[in-house]
Design a protein around this motif. Structure first.
Motif, mmCIF file in Angstrom:
data_model
loop_
_atom_site.group_PDB
_atom_site.id
_atom_site.type_symbol
_atom_site.label_atom_id
_atom_site.label_comp_id
_atom_site.label_asym_id
_atom_site.label_seq_id
_atom_site.Cartn_x
_atom_site.Cartn_y
_atom_site.Cartn_z
ATOM 1 N N THR A 119 37.151 44.215 41.774
ATOM 2 C CA THR A 119 37.519 43.819 40.568
ATOM 3 C C THR A 119 37.914 43.938 39.871
ATOM 4 O OG1 THR A 119 35.264 42.155 41.924
ATOM 5 C CG2 THR A 119 36.827 41.827 39.445
ATOM 6 N N MET A 120 37.750 45.552 39.344
ATOM 7 C CA MET A 120 37.909 45.592 38.468
ATOM 8 C C MET A 120 39.293 46.317 38.799
ATOM 9 S SD MET A 120 34.857 49.151 37.427
ATOM 10 C CE MET A 120 33.573 48.160 35.500
ATOM 11 N N ALA A 121 39.828 47.152 39.949
ATOM 12 C CA ALA A 121 41.211 47.386 39.947
ATOM 13 C C ALA A 121 41.735 46.024 39.327
ATOM 14 C CB ALA A 121 41.700 47.695 41.345
ATOM 15 N N ILE A 209 35.398 48.694 53.404
ATOM 16 C CA ILE A 209 36.275 49.692 52.803
ATOM 17 C C ILE A 209 37.513 49.484 52.849
ATOM 18 C CG2 ILE A 209 37.130 51.963 52.442
ATOM 19 C CD1 ILE A 209 33.713 52.574 53.254
ATOM 20 N N GLY A 210 37.974 49.224 53.781
ATOM 21 C CA GLY A 210 39.373 48.968 54.308
ATOM 22 C C GLY A 210 40.342 47.874 53.781
ATOM 23 N N LEU A 211 39.065 47.293 53.290
ATOM 24 C CA LEU A 211 39.850 45.663 52.695
ATOM 25 C C LEU A 211 39.720 45.659 51.400
ATOM 26 C CD1 LEU A 211 40.759 42.567 52.961
ATOM 27 C CD2 LEU A 211 38.604 42.042 52.227
ATOM 28 N N ASP A 212 39.011 46.445 50.907
ATOM 29 C CA ASP A 212 38.475 46.705 49.217
ATOM 30 C C ASP A 212 39.971 47.412 48.705
ATOM 31 O OD1 ASP A 212 36.474 44.618 49.255
ATOM 32 O OD2 ASP A 212 35.215 45.877 49.047
ATOM 33 N N LEU A 213 40.316 49.320 49.789
ATOM 34 C CA LEU A 213 41.102 49.445 49.327
ATOM 35 C C LEU A 213 42.769 49.506 49.377
ATOM 36 C CD1 LEU A 213 39.406 52.885 51.106
ATOM 37 C CD2 LEU A 213 39.502 52.576 48.496
ATOM 38 N N LEU A 215 43.642 46.193 48.505
ATOM 39 C CA LEU A 215 43.463 45.643 47.466
ATOM 40 C C LEU A 215 43.240 45.550 46.291
ATOM 41 C CD1 LEU A 215 41.216 42.475 48.569
ATOM 42 C CD2 LEU A 215 43.926 42.148 48.297
ATOM 43 N N ILE A 216 42.580 47.561 46.116
ATOM 44 C CA ILE A 216 42.535 47.907 45.107
ATOM 45 C C ILE A 216 44.283 49.023 45.326
ATOM 46 C CG2 ILE A 216 41.872 50.612 44.373
ATOM 47 C CD1 ILE A 216 38.844 49.086 45.547
ATOM 48 N N GLY A 217 44.632 49.438 46.242
ATOM 49 C CA GLY A 217 45.748 49.708 46.382
ATOM 50 C C GLY A 217 47.198 49.115 45.781
ATOM 51 N N LEU A 218 46.942 47.509 46.388
ATOM 52 C CA LEU A 218 48.081 46.854 45.905
ATOM 53 C C LEU A 218 48.362 46.676 44.322
ATOM 54 C CD1 LEU A 218 50.296 44.294 47.001
ATOM 55 C CD2 LEU A 218 48.349 43.033 46.673
ATOM 56 N N SER A 219 46.735 46.212 43.903
ATOM 57 C CA SER A 219 46.802 46.364 42.070
ATOM 58 C C SER A 219 47.133 47.584 41.898
ATOM 59 C CB SER A 219 45.138 46.133 41.821
ATOM 60 O OG SER A 219 44.832 45.337 42.886
#
Length: 312
Positions: A119-121, A209-213, A215-219
């Motif tokens: 969410t921070m990303a 971890i895969g999903l969150d990373l 989405l973070i990478g996309l951001s």
């Protein structure tokens, strides 16, 4: 032996040995361990106190920092008190229910921690890529709802893990070479088929971890694209500086947990005490450093903390 390994209700009692091979050094290990924990509590409770008291900090970004502080407190508190009781008082017994409860809360808070970082990303993406609409897109109420969704996701994903472990039969040897109840370590003392447990644990790790990373990478991919379109290097630096604290916290959070998961499952050549030391450092070092990082890198928060420190 049966009386030693069973509770009055007939449920097994496990023996947490601490850090195998380093039992003689437990007292010395406890010194930095307890110090890091105290600093972590002081730092995170300071952030929570200052943000709650200062009306000017009642903004989405600081609400997210408070969520991060709460998860940091939760992660370390799920592990450190029991670990210190092993180091100081040799209080190694833990019931099956106590073991599964510790596991559930630790993993729930850890998954929630990952959701907060994700969410921070998204928060940084909106702040840099769509700053004019930031106040309308990310309101305090919306951040609170995202936090609630993250908590519900964590509970629903983690709950099957202890339930699947509870159904397993356990052998006469109830010794767990660890300072806390970790699913793989608990499975190793079971006499039953743990295929479902191992599969679910592996899928759960890589899905979260895969999903969150991803989405973070996309951001951050979109952030970098937006930053490169800015006209000056000064504007580039200013935009990227707003992400520095978040990037540091992410590296400290995801790197050790990925290393720990992979070595625990695939790194048979790594000494047990090395893995367990790293697993313990993960629950005390990032929670200790996260409030320091945000306090140093976020001027508004740093100034408010300084104001309260000067009053003491």
């Amino acid at each position: 032996m049966s009386a030693f390994n069973l509770t009055p209700s007939g449920l097994p009692t496990f023996i947490l040995t601490g850090i195998p091979g380093l039992e003689a050094a437990h007292i010395w290990i406890s010194i930095p361990f307890s110090t890091f924990y105290i600093i972590s509590l002081l730092g995170n409770f300071t952030v929570l106190f200052v943000v709650s008291k200062e009306q000017t900090l009642h903004k989405p970004m600081y609400l997210l920092i408070c969520m991060l502080a709460l998860t940091d407190i939760g992660i370390s508190t799920c592990v450190v008190p029991k670990a210190l009781s092993i180091f100081w008082f040799h209080s190694k017994d833990i019931t099956l229910d106590g073991c599964l409860t510790q596991m559930f809360f630790l993993h729930t808070v850890t998954v929630m921690h990952s959701a907060v970082l994700m969410t921070m990303a998204f928060d940084r993406y909106i702040a840099i890529c769509d700053p004019l609409r930031y106040a309308t897109i990310l309101t305090n109420a919306r951040i609170a709802k995202l936090g609630l969704v993250g908590l519900i996701r964590a509970v629903l994903l983690v709950l099957p893990e202890p339930l699947l472990l509870q159904r397993l039969p356990f052998c006469a040897n109830h010794v767990i070479p660890h300072t806390y109840c970790e699913p793989i370590a608990v499975m190793k003392v079971s006499c039953g088929d743990t295929t479902i447990n191992r599969t679910y644990g592996l899928v759960l790790t890589f899905v979260i971890i895969g999903l969150d990373l991803t989405l973070i990478g996309l951001s951050y991919g979109l952030i970098i694209r937006a930053v490169l379109r800015l006209p000056s290097k000064k504007a580039h630096q200013k935009a990227l500086n707003t992400c520095t604290a978040h990037i540091c916290v992410m590296l400290m959070s995801y790197t050790p947990v990925l290393f720990s998961v992979l070595t625990h499952r695939f790194g048979q050549g790594i000494a047990a005490h090395v893995h367990i030391l790293l697993a313990n450092l993960y629950v005390v070092v990032p929670p200790m450093l996260n409030p320091i990082i945000y306090g140093v890198k976020t001027k508004e928060l740093r100034d408010k903390v300084g104001k309260y420190m000067c009053r003491m």
